[in-house]
Design an enzyme around this catalytic site. Structure first.
Site: not given
Ligand code: HH2
Length: 268
Positions: A201, A241
């Site tokens: 991210k 994840r």
């Protein structure tokens, strides 16, 4: 407890890291199988990008993307469906998914109806608008209270397997993401099993580079991703994840409390 590694499988043209790689069902299915080999305990299949600014995908298109992939992989691995649409969640469960991964935090009633588990995530607004000017007075308390309320509702509706996720990057500034990561021990202690998704991210690219360097591109965020995932594992989260399954599975074996396997040739 050993942390489960959830492999990300986006059947989309525009996901921020794997977009366009797995649009053909054969490519997605091959990637899913490879991730299972690498140690994924769960495959998270999605047909709509939720990156900041993403446009929504219409129902028929999302179904067309995910269903063949869910159907092909569900006999080989546990599959979660990453969607905000009740219709997609229901169809994916019929095709073999046993967990609904809901970034909107609103699909507990659907999970209850389908008799499957649910991941309830915190997001501020929608993917289209969430990064415009997110603001919290106290992000850890606000996200924690939201998740506690959603988990309570899911349990009340009779969902047996409930997870909460602080939604790293979903309507959060860099400091909000860091505060939530640092507060993971408290979220874990609150009792509902926790899921965390930090993989590649953008905040990792912003904090990892030194003051004299440019921000790191998505391809350059592997080390920071693994460090953040390993931190989350050591805080006791139930699921991480990730896009990079093999190294995350190694970290999980290191951090978790599963018995050490008898490596051939190892000094014991
Ligand atoms: N992050 C993304 C998507 N789904 N689900 C949960 N529970 N937690 C997360 O942090 C999370 C999620 C975004 O990542 P990705 O799927 O790689 O990208 P995109 O939304 O662009 O498809």
């Amino acid at each position: 407890m050993t942390c489960t590694v959830m492999g990300v499988l986006n059947v989309t043209p525009d996901s921020f890291y794997d977009g366009g790689r797995y649009l053909a069902p054969e490519a997605a299915i091959a990637r899913g199988r490879a991730m299972v080999e690498e140690g994924a305990g769960l495959l998270d299949i999605g047909g709509e990008s939720t990156r900041p600014g993403a446009d929504p995908v219409d129902l028929a298109e999302e179904l067309r993307r995910v269903l063949p992939v869910v159907e092909a992989l569900a006999p080989r691995a546990r599959v979660s469906i990453d969607t905000m649409k009740p219709e997609v969640a229901i169809a994916a469960v019929e095709a073999g998914a046993t967990l609904i991964n809901d970034v909107s935090g609103a699909l507990a009633p659907v999970a209850a109806k389908c008799g499957v588990g649910v991941i309830l995530m915190h997001m501020l607004g929608t993917p289209k608008t969430m990064q415009r000017s997110p603001h919290y007075d106290d992000v850890v308390t606000e996200v924690g209270e939201f998740l506690a309320g959603r988990a309570e509702e899911a349990h009340r509706l009779g969902v047996e397997e409930v997870y909460v996720d602080p939604g790293i990057g979903f309507g959060k500034r860099i400091g909000d993401n860091l505060a939530l990561l640092r507060a993971l021990p408290d979220l874990v202690a609150a009792g509902t099993p926790v899921v965390v998704g930090v993989s590649r991210k953008s905040f990792l690219g912003l904090i990892s580079a030194g003051p004299d360097r440019r921000d790191l591109e998505v391809e350059e965020r592997f080390e920071a991703s693994l460090a953040a995932a390993t931190w989350a594992m050591s805080c006791g989260v139930a699921i991480v994840r990730v896009h990079d399954v093999a190294p995350s599975a190694m970290a999980s074996a290191l951090v978790g409390d599963a018995p050490v396997p008898p490596w051939p040739g190892a000094l014991r």
